[in-house]
Design an enzyme around this catalytic site. Structure first.
Site, PDB file in Angstrom:
ATOM      1  CE  LYS A 194      -2.613   5.145  -2.166  1.00 32.37           C
ATOM      2  NZ  LYS A 194      -1.163   5.375  -2.010  1.00 32.37           N
ATOM      3  CB  SER A 196       0.346   2.890  -4.532  1.00 30.54           C
ATOM      4  OG  SER A 196       0.426   3.632  -3.308  1.00 30.54           O
ATOM      5  CB  SER A 228       2.967   5.782  -3.026  1.00 27.68           C
ATOM      6  OG  SER A 228       3.441   4.478  -3.251  1.00 27.68           O
TER       7      SER A 228
END
Length: 484
Positions: free
Chosen positions: A84, A159, A183
């Site tokens: 990520k 996210s 997230s």
């Protein structure tokens, strides 16, 4: 089950097949295929579907193929994955989903990225996220939205939505994710995946996270099976023995005792979730009862003040980024290019700035409140999100802040308590909506009791196996546009 006509899937008869991460690693260990073939298959899948789902924003395919030729061990040796774009990875920029952050190649990898590599994963590049991970959908002005493989008109959650899209579409079996307020769990619920936010301290922390007054951000993964999650944490424990936590080991069987489960599907101040989500939670409770567990329906167990306190603290993160971003990211950081939500979150915090000591004190004390709940129950069962995955734009950068905040208080209040307390919670894809979208159900436990969650998750997976997203991606040319 009804599926969207636009569903996106990269699953096919190649070296990856429909295997989870453990399955790929075992296939490689048996010599049934080699790492170059597995990584090449993942790259081919990414090239086929990423123009649609937009999960991978910084490809690093040549480096991945080079790594495939290097012999290295680890429980997931040779398994393709992604990092990520919150974490530094040597040789690639870390842009945090933000136009404000200058593009500079990292000189070294983060502690977690190094840990990920030591487990044997081979990264294909960086995955998409919202700006600085500050909201529950992956729609940034820098990279554009990640699109849900179950229906590209819908949000992946945030996210860690880019990672979720890539795993759900079948590009990789496991992907890096992290969780500061849901997230990991929100994208897992939105995309039909398994997502554990483990107890604080089970994994290497975010770089710089030790400076935070309340340590809410946790590293982790998104995957398609409980087996992958259990194996990942067992292997991580060998490399990163956690301090002051009970040993986890490999959880590979259901719980040996029947559990006391508290079920709730109302949110802050009695807010209701949508009908199908509520039914999914109740139905999971019925399933637990058929397995012999004791289930009791309860009200939202956390104090109402937690919503305001968490939002103000989250605003502190935006405030810090806005006014001190140049010290974090150096020359080239331009706060004028931050998205409106970041500015508004910062402003929200400024309005409550004088409350900071009291807010931090209450957040730190919340762990005691949380622990008290588990004097009565072993597990809490609830929604992950109080709604079916919404259409893109519902929480996007262009929405008024008050609208986003109201939606957060109503639908996204189920996940922050475990970030504040540091306790574990897992999202399982135990239901689908009438429109064929995934519905995640959350199991939460006391601090350190990750093993209880994994054991129960295994039992539920065996009792009600979930399916992966099959079918072929539609050919795509140019910029995808599924929004009418």
């Amino acid at each position: 089950m009804k599926l969207s006509a636009n569903r996106v899937s990269a699953f096919c008869d190649d070296a990856l097949g429909e295997l989870d991460g453990v399955g790929v690693a075992e296939r490689l260990a048996r010599g049934e295929c080699n790492r170059a073939a597995v990584v090449s298959a993942a790259i081919a899948r990414a090239e086929r579907v990423n123009p649609i789902i937009n999960g991978l924003v910084t490809p690093d395919f040549e480096a991945a193929l080079t790594q495939a030729g290097v012999s290295r061990g680890g429980a997931f040796a040779g398994v393709p994955s992604v990092i990520k774009d919150t974490d530094d990875f040597r040789g690639l920029p870390t842009l945090m989903g933000s136009r404000a952050v200058p593009s500079k190649n990292a000189r070294s990898s983060s502690a977690f990225a190094r840990h990920f590599q030591e487990l044997g994963f081979i990264s294909l590049g960086k995955s998409n996220l919202c700006e600085s991970g500050l909201t529950a959908t992956t729609e940034s002005l820098l990279n554009g939205p990640a699109r849900n493989p179950w229906n590209p008109e819908c949000s992946t959650g945030g996210s860690s939505g880019g990672s979720a899209a890539l795993v759900a579409a079948g590009v990789v079996p496991i992907a890096h994710a992290n969780d500061g307020g849901g997230s990991i769990r929100i994208p897992a619920a939105s995309c039909g995946l398994v997502g554990l936010k483990a107890t604080r301290g089970r994994l290497p922390p975010m770089d710089g996270g030790a400076l935070a007054p309340v340590k809410i951000v946790h590293q982790g993964i998104l995957c398609r099976s409980v087996r992958d999650t259990a194996r990942f944490y067992a292997a991580s424990e060998m490399l990163f023995p956690p301090r002051a936590l009970p040993a986890l080991g490999l959880v590979d069987r259901p719980p040996g005792t029947r559990l006391r489960i508290g079920l709730f599907n109302t949110g802050l101040d009695g807010a209701s979730c949508d009908e199908e989500t509520a039914e999914a939670v109740v139905d999971t409770g019925r399933l637990c009862e058929t397995l012999g567990h004791q289930v009791e329906q309860i009200s939202f167990p956390y104090p109402s003040r937690i919503g305001h306190d968490f939002t103000a603290y989250w605003g502190l993160m935006a405030f810090y980024l806005k006014y001190f971003g140049r010290f974090i990211y150096g020359r080239g950081f331009d706060r004028g290019k931050l998205e409106n939500l970041t500015h508004e979150l910062s402003n929200y915090y400024r309005k409550h700035l004088k409350e900071t000591p009291a807010i931090v004190k209450r957040l730190r004390q919340f762990s005691q409140t949380y622990a008290g709940i588990f004097e009565r129950f072993d597990v809490l069962l609830s929604p992950v999100i109080g709604r079916i995955p919404p259409r893109l734009g519902t929480l996007g950068p262009g929405r008024p802040f008050d609208d986003v905040l109201n939606q957060f208080n109503r639908f996204y209040c189920y996940t922050p308590p475990q970030n504040i307390s540091g306790a574990p919670a897992i999202s399982l894809p135990l239901a689908t909506s009438s429109d064929g979208l995934p519905i995640g159900v959350q199991l939460a436990a006391a601090f350190g009791n990750d093993g209880v969650l994994l054991a129960l998750a295994l039992e539920l997976e065996q009792a009600r196996p979930w399916s992966i997203l099959r079918g072929q991606a539609k050919p795509q040319t140019g910029r995808p546009n599924f929004i009418s």
